[in-house]
Write a protein that holds these residues in place. Structure first.
Motif, mmCIF file in Angstrom:
data_model
loop_
_atom_site.group_PDB
_atom_site.id
_atom_site.type_symbol
_atom_site.label_atom_id
_atom_site.label_comp_id
_atom_site.label_asym_id
_atom_site.label_seq_id
_atom_site.Cartn_x
_atom_site.Cartn_y
_atom_site.Cartn_z
ATOM 1 N N GLY A 104 1.467 -5.149 -30.321
ATOM 2 C CA GLY A 104 1.547 -5.388 -29.077
ATOM 3 C C GLY A 104 0.633 -6.152 -28.539
ATOM 4 N N ASN A 105 0.768 -6.416 -27.169
ATOM 5 C CA ASN A 105 -0.015 -7.372 -26.541
ATOM 6 C C ASN A 105 -1.396 -7.052 -26.532
ATOM 7 O OD1 ASN A 105 2.410 -8.878 -26.157
ATOM 8 N ND2 ASN A 105 2.372 -8.752 -24.001
ATOM 9 N N VAL A 106 -2.290 -8.024 -26.595
ATOM 10 C CA VAL A 106 -3.636 -7.674 -26.502
ATOM 11 C C VAL A 106 -4.311 -8.814 -25.666
ATOM 12 C CG1 VAL A 106 -3.884 -6.230 -28.783
ATOM 13 C CG2 VAL A 106 -4.479 -8.709 -28.731
ATOM 14 N N SER A 107 -5.432 -8.487 -25.055
ATOM 15 C CA SER A 107 -6.151 -9.387 -24.070
ATOM 16 C C SER A 107 -7.174 -10.378 -25.064
ATOM 17 C CB SER A 107 -6.849 -8.769 -23.184
ATOM 18 O OG SER A 107 -7.915 -9.530 -22.343
ATOM 19 N N ALA A 108 -6.792 -11.682 -24.630
ATOM 20 C CA ALA A 108 -7.813 -12.669 -25.257
ATOM 21 C C ALA A 108 -8.948 -12.367 -25.343
ATOM 22 C CB ALA A 108 -7.351 -14.088 -24.705
ATOM 23 N N ALA A 109 -9.463 -11.667 -24.025
ATOM 24 C CA ALA A 109 -11.008 -11.513 -23.653
ATOM 25 C C ALA A 109 -11.462 -10.191 -24.469
ATOM 26 C CB ALA A 109 -11.227 -11.178 -22.299
ATOM 27 N N SER A 110 -10.498 -9.290 -25.073
ATOM 28 C CA SER A 110 -10.820 -8.234 -26.123
ATOM 29 C C SER A 110 -11.134 -8.540 -27.437
ATOM 30 C CB SER A 110 -9.952 -7.202 -25.759
ATOM 31 O OG SER A 110 -8.707 -7.328 -26.300
ATOM 32 N N VAL A 111 -10.736 -9.654 -27.971
ATOM 33 C CA VAL A 111 -10.923 -10.304 -29.296
ATOM 34 C C VAL A 111 -12.196 -10.286 -29.582
ATOM 35 C CG1 VAL A 111 -10.305 -11.731 -31.026
ATOM 36 C CG2 VAL A 111 -8.499 -11.253 -29.456
ATOM 37 N N LYS A 112 -12.415 -9.697 -30.887
ATOM 38 C CA LYS A 112 -13.597 -9.534 -31.458
ATOM 39 C C LYS A 112 -14.044 -10.804 -32.186
ATOM 40 C CE LYS A 112 -14.276 -4.476 -32.015
ATOM 41 N NZ LYS A 112 -14.396 -3.302 -32.667
ATOM 42 N N ARG A 113 -13.220 -10.898 -33.210
ATOM 43 C CA ARG A 113 -13.298 -12.310 -33.561
ATOM 44 C C ARG A 113 -12.204 -12.935 -34.095
ATOM 45 N NH1 ARG A 113 -16.919 -9.469 -37.010
ATOM 46 N NH2 ARG A 113 -15.552 -9.933 -39.046
ATOM 47 N N ILE A 114 -11.947 -14.445 -34.174
ATOM 48 C CA ILE A 114 -10.836 -14.854 -34.608
ATOM 49 C C ILE A 114 -10.779 -15.461 -36.160
ATOM 50 C CG2 ILE A 114 -11.574 -17.057 -33.562
ATOM 51 C CD1 ILE A 114 -8.461 -17.643 -33.169
ATOM 52 N N GLY A 115 -9.820 -15.343 -36.731
ATOM 53 C CA GLY A 115 -9.799 -16.035 -38.237
ATOM 54 C C GLY A 115 -8.510 -16.366 -38.688
ATOM 55 N N GLY A 161 -1.683 -12.960 -14.010
ATOM 56 C CA GLY A 161 -1.837 -14.338 -14.183
ATOM 57 C C GLY A 161 -3.211 -14.429 -14.284
ATOM 58 N N ALA A 162 -4.229 -13.454 -14.251
ATOM 59 C CA ALA A 162 -5.410 -13.461 -14.248
ATOM 60 C C ALA A 162 -5.967 -13.804 -16.020
ATOM 61 C CB ALA A 162 -6.141 -12.053 -13.906
ATOM 62 N N GLU A 163 -5.274 -13.601 -16.782
ATOM 63 C CA GLU A 163 -5.857 -13.769 -18.219
ATOM 64 C C GLU A 163 -4.487 -13.914 -19.114
ATOM 65 O OE1 GLU A 163 -7.800 -10.404 -19.505
ATOM 66 O OE2 GLU A 163 -6.241 -8.940 -19.081
ATOM 67 N N ALA A 164 -4.897 -14.393 -20.262
ATOM 68 C CA ALA A 164 -3.900 -14.787 -21.091
ATOM 69 C C ALA A 164 -3.751 -13.642 -22.190
ATOM 70 C CB ALA A 164 -4.016 -16.103 -22.035
ATOM 71 N N MET A 165 -2.433 -13.341 -22.696
ATOM 72 C CA MET A 165 -2.250 -11.839 -23.557
ATOM 73 C C MET A 165 -1.578 -12.636 -25.034
ATOM 74 S SD MET A 165 -3.217 -9.615 -21.582
ATOM 75 C CE MET A 165 -2.563 -8.327 -22.519
ATOM 76 N N LEU A 166 -2.330 -12.004 -25.895
ATOM 77 C CA LEU A 166 -1.840 -12.637 -27.204
ATOM 78 C C LEU A 166 -0.723 -11.560 -27.799
ATOM 79 C CD1 LEU A 166 -5.571 -13.030 -28.711
ATOM 80 C CD2 LEU A 166 -3.947 -14.760 -27.658
#
Length: 217
Positions: free
Chosen positions: A206-217, A196-201
């Motif tokens: 597969g699932n990736v951490s929202a914190a590891s995302v470089k950019r959103i588009g 529950g510490a972070e949201a997963m996309l």
């Protein structure tokens, strides 16, 4: 694990119900006082409970009660953070995120996109797209490139211009040695992590951490 695609009110309400049930099942101060009164009432008058032992019991109960209240407060704070993260991450749904890797997936427009970085310039660079069998299905000639970030894109459509998803495609850079290689991944849903510490996309890769995302588009 909790998965959301827009609204998480049901999950939040269920968490409150569980917390309320746990508080009802725990030993409260009133129950402890009843037990202590019964102990004093039925004790052996010739061998009464020692005063120090009684004080020790009360001190121990106060300590346990304090820890329980602190844990409840921390859980409430953590739950608020988790809900906030899920709420923020829900904005990613329906969009694409740039993530390190070489395997791209088509978005709603049939686009396979990526980006690589060149430390130095190169004269004859190309991008080869490979299917899951390792076969080259398309080659893009990029030509001479300067050092820096280089975006690339492949659009998959039928003769009528409708997007066509041909499955995952792996991008291979030839004519240069990129220092980094990233691809765009469409986000289908959002879910909380096991802690529950972070949201997963949730993406096709597969699932990736929202914190590891470089950019959103």
């Amino acid at each position: 694990m909790t998965t959301i695609t827009g609204d998480f009110a049901t999950t939040q309400m269920a968490s409150k119900d569980v917390a309320a049930k746990n508080s009802q099942d725990s030993l409260g101060q009133a129950a402890f006082l009843k037990l202590m009164t019964a102990q004093l009432k039925y004790q052996d008058p010739f061998d009464p409970v020692d005063n120090q032992a009684m004080v020790g019991q009360m001190a121990q109960f106060s300590q346990v009660a304090g820890i329980s209240e602190m844990n409840a407060s921390l859980k409430q704070i953590a739950g608020g953070f988790s809900t906030s993260r899920l709420s923020e991450a829900a904005n990613f749904i329906g969009r694409s995120v740039l993530q390190g890797g070489d395997t791209a997936y088509a978005d709603a427009q049939g686009r396979y996109r990526g980006e690589f970085t060149l430390a130095t310039g190169a004269d004859n660079v190309s991008v080869e797209w490979l299917n899951t069998a390792g076969e080259v299905v398309h080659t893009q000639q990029l030509g001479k490139l300067d050092a820096g970030k280089v975006p690339f894109e492949l659009i998959s459509q039928d003769e009528a211009g409708n997007p066509v998803d041909v499955g995952p495609l792996t991008a291979r850079i030839t004519g240069a040695a990129p220092s980094t290689l990233s691809v765009w991944l469409p986000v289908m849903a959002v879910e909380s992590s096991s802690t529950g510490a972070e949201a997963m996309l949730v993406t096709p890769a597969g699932n990736v951490s929202a914190a590891s995302v470089k950019r959103i588009g």
